[in-house]
Motif scaffolding. Structure first.
Motif, PDB file in Angstrom:
ATOM      1  N   CYS A  34      36.171  33.763  37.369  1.00  0.00           N
ATOM      2  CA  CYS A  34      35.905  33.479  38.782  1.00  0.00           C
ATOM      3  C   CYS A  34      34.395  33.372  38.933  1.00  0.00           C
ATOM      4  O   CYS A  34      33.670  33.445  37.948  1.00  0.00           O
ATOM      5  CB  CYS A  34      36.437  34.601  39.672  1.00  0.00           C
ATOM      6  SG  CYS A  34      35.534  36.150  39.411  1.00  0.00           S
ATOM      7  N   CYS A  46      41.844  38.809  42.789  1.00  0.00           N
ATOM      8  CA  CYS A  46      43.054  38.327  42.107  1.00  0.00           C
ATOM      9  C   CYS A  46      43.561  39.337  41.086  1.00  0.00           C
ATOM     10  O   CYS A  46      44.702  39.262  40.644  1.00  0.00           O
ATOM     11  CB  CYS A  46      42.777  36.991  41.426  1.00  0.00           C
ATOM     12  SG  CYS A  46      41.717  37.137  39.970  1.00  0.00           S
ATOM     13  N   CYS A  82      40.813  40.179  36.043  1.00  0.00           N
ATOM     14  CA  CYS A  82      39.879  40.848  35.120  1.00  0.00           C
ATOM     15  C   CYS A  82      40.415  42.223  34.735  1.00  0.00           C
ATOM     16  O   CYS A  82      40.260  42.663  33.594  1.00  0.00           O
ATOM     17  CB  CYS A  82      38.477  40.940  35.715  1.00  0.00           C
ATOM     18  SG  CYS A  82      38.425  41.659  37.362  1.00  0.00           S
TER      19      CYS A  82
END
Ligand code: SF4
Ligand code: SF4
Length: 222
Positions: free
Chosen positions: A48, A84, A87
């Protein structure tokens, strides 16, 4: 300490009732600690825009380390995270139970909560996150058609950009006065309940198929 394993990460609850949760100095200390680990790792650079933003800040700083990045710039990294969770779930070898205890999304969430407590949310953020209210308003028949026509006019889009910070080139969907439920009501089959068909006959079907094949083979050999 085991790292980089395929095990499921341990997620600790967000400690949001702890008075330190909203302590700015404590937050900056934790951000600096985790940013320093990420700077040494850089594995998430492609996930990202948070990570490239962080690494650019480090690389452009006077020391080329996290201690050279102004604390006021930390929020630039935070703003790029859309939570999201990739990671944490797929990439990071330092998630709990690793002793470094890196939970990047939870830290971003804490920083966003701190920002909201201090500054509140902008009109644009409230609008973009209030999908129910915006959908109800712009779903009214005349308003939906008016909005759908107006959003195609360059002057309207420039005005929205100036007033609300919505980029004039950003895609905006057409609003519908008929909800999906109304649009698809004729697609309903009228079936209101389902009944179990009983035990599967899969094994019988396979046995029958094998028997038929064998009979065919036998007859072709005669
Ligand atoms: S949780 Fe945030 S920082 Fe992590 S990959 Fe997703 S957007 Fe990026
Ligand atoms: S979140 Fe973990 S894997 Fe991603 S850059 Fe930071 S330390 Fe590396």
């Amino acid at each position: 300490m085991k790292e980089g394993g395929l095990g499921v990460p341990t997620r600790h609850p967000l400690d949001w009732k702890n008075p330190k949760f909203y302590d700015e100095d404590d937050l900056n200390t934790e951000l600096e600690r985790v940013f320093d680990i990420c700077h040494g790792c850089r594995r998430c650079v492609s996930l990202c825009n948070s990570f490239p933003t962080l690494f650019d800040l480090v690389d452009e700083s006077s020391t080329m380390e996290v201690d050279g990045v102004a604390k006021s710039d930390y929020i630039k990294v935070v703003d790029q995270c859309y939570l999201c969770d990739l990671c944490f779930i797929t990439k990071c070898p330092y998630v709990p139970p690793h002793e470094w205890n890196v939970d990047f999304p939870h830290l971003m969430l804490r920083a966003k909560a701190n920002k909201f407590k201090r500054q509140g949310a902008s009109v644009r953020d409230k609008m973009l996150s209030g999908t129910d209210q915006v959908g109800s308003l712009l779903g009214i028949p005349v308003i939906a058609q008016t909005f759908n026509t107006a959003k195609r006019l360059a002057t309207v889009r420039k005005g929205m950009q100036a007033a609300l910070g919505i980029d004039s080139d950003a895609y905006l969907p057409d609003y519908q006065s008929k909800s999906a439920k109304k649009q698809h009501k004729n697609h309903q089959t009228g079936v209101t309940s389902v009944e179990a068909v009983g035990r599967t006959r899969g094994k019988v079907a396979i046995f029958t198929t094998c028997l038929v094949i064998e009979m065919n083979l036998s007859s072709s050999m005669i």
